[in-house]
Design an enzyme around this catalytic site. Structure first.
Site, PDB file in Angstrom:
ATOM      1  N   HIS A 271       7.390 157.307 -18.817  1.00  0.00           N
ATOM      2  CA  HIS A 271       6.594 157.274 -17.586  1.00  0.00           C
ATOM      3  C   HIS A 271       6.938 156.044 -16.747  1.00  0.00           C
ATOM      4  CE1 HIS A 271       4.234 160.654 -18.820  1.00  0.00           C
ATOM      5  NE2 HIS A 271       3.602 160.020 -19.798  1.00  0.00           N
TER       6      HIS A 271
ATOM      7  N   HIS B  39       7.112 157.011 -25.438  1.00  0.00           N
ATOM      8  CA  HIS B  39       6.450 157.914 -24.494  1.00  0.00           C
ATOM      9  C   HIS B  39       6.122 157.204 -23.184  1.00  0.00           C
ATOM     10  CE1 HIS B  39       3.876 161.422 -23.482  1.00  0.00           C
ATOM     11  NE2 HIS B  39       3.174 160.511 -22.820  1.00  0.00           N
ATOM     12  N   GLU B  40       5.466 156.060 -23.300  1.00  0.00           N
ATOM     13  CA  GLU B  40       5.032 155.351 -22.090  1.00  0.00           C
ATOM     14  C   GLU B  40       6.226 154.758 -21.336  1.00  0.00           C
ATOM     15  OE1 GLU B  40       2.215 155.892 -21.102  1.00  0.00           O
ATOM     16  OE2 GLU B  40       1.259 156.600 -22.941  1.00  0.00           O
TER      17      GLU B  40
END
Length: 348
Positions: A23, A19-20
């Site tokens: 980003h 997920h990170e």
């Protein structure tokens, strides 16, 4: 307990890093300064700085974060807020997008890895009166061959396929005790009477044979894609069942999820990959909900700003709203965790 904890940290680590990373890489691609990439939540254990970014490992292994420059402040150097609306939305949504795509990789791996599959004849034990199964003429002693065109390995798969087709007229292939076969149509109910189930069948798997299976690579990709689509349908029907008040079970917090992860991990790597795929999809959808402090909440502010032709909401006001949302989410997690602990203690 140690095994469960390690399995949970491993699964959570995969989901959070994926997920990170979404980003992180999209921010870098659009020229947004990444101040920190953190694994876990503070207090900090240690950190290493490479270029403009600090990479930290923190004590609480319940998540992670990417700290971007100027998320609400366009005056900050190389800030997120200074970028175009499309770029900001892309950066904010990229984590959830990666979590939505991750199940394809995980499920492909689950099919590639040798795993046990239980196969047997699905025999009807009981048919509830005035149920879709009874109306279709199904009786005890019949054998279910397929449902909605799906081949069935066991009655657990049957239950899953029925749940995927709630409210939809579906064909069942039935073999009767005299050896004849017939095709009947049933419509699984969204709100069945208590203890009847959506179709009104009680089944068991007879003559079970455990087969060791490993799917060839390209076939595994196809099955992984189909399984990913099935997870979306299951998730959608689960939400609709919760709204209708007919969903079984309840919401699980970190403790409840960790317990399930431990149980699944003991069943083998393939089931663990399947469950991780389910968690990843849940994480993707949850993060895109327009709730303050979540990615979806931040995206909602960008969309509102875009609709107002660039007129920004006051950064301090936005920050306060996200803080309130974060406090609400933490309170909810504490409440659900308490319920998880009480449920575990209640079961001994």
């Amino acid at each position: 307990m140690l095994f469960t904890l390690l399995a949970f940290i491993l699964v959570l680590g995969v989901l959070v890093l994926a997920h990170e990373a979404g980003h992180f890489f999209t921010a870098k691609a659009f020229g947004v300064k990444v101040n920190e990439f953190g694994v876990g939540y503070p207090p900090r254990l240690f950190a290493v700085k490479r270029g403009e970014t600090e990479y930290s490992v923190n004590l609480l292994p319940l998540g992670g974060f990417v700290k971007l420059s100027g998320e609400e402040d366009p005056e900050a150097p190389d800030s997120l807020a200074s970028k175009s609306h499309a770029k900001r939305i892309t950066v904010l949504a990229s984590g959830a997008v990666i979590n939505a795509l991750l199940p394809l990789i995980l499920l492909t791996g689950a099919f590639l890895i040798p795993h046990d599959v239980a196969r047997g004849a699905i025999e009807v034990v009981e048919v509830a009166p005035d149920s879709p199964a009874a109306a279709a003429g199904i009786v005890a002693g019949d054998t279910v061959i397929s449902f909605a065109g799906r081949e069935l390995d066991n009655n657990a798969v049957l239950g899953r396929v029925i749940f995927m087709n709630l409210g939809e007229a579906s064909e069942m292939v039935i073999r009767h005790a005299d050896g004849t076969t017939s095709i009947v149509t049933v419509t699984p109910r969204w709100e069945p009477p208590a203890d009847q189930g959506a179709v009104g069948l009680q089944t068991t798997t007879k003559d079970v044979v455990i087969e060791r299976e490993s799917v060839p690579f390209f076939q595994a990709i196809g099955r992984g894609f189909n399984e990913s689509v099935d997870l979306l349908v299951l998730f959608k029907n689960s939400i609709l069942s919760m709204i209708a008040g007919t969903a079984e079970g309840g919401v699980a917090g970190p403790v409840g999820i960790a317990t399930i992860v431990g149980d699944v991990a003991r069943a083998g790597l393939s089931p663990l990959l399947e469950f991780t795929a389910l968690l990843s999809l849940n994480l993707a959808i949850l993060n895109l909900l327009p709730i303050p402090a979540l990615d979806g909440g931040r995206i909602a502010f960008v969309v509102v700003e875009w609709a107002r032709r660039g007129k920004r909401i006051d950064p301090q006001t936005e920050g306060k709203i996200h803080f309130i949302g974060f406090a609400f989410l933490i309170s909810l997690i504490i409440l659900v965790t308490f319920n998880d602990i009480m449920r575990i203690v209640g079961n001994g």
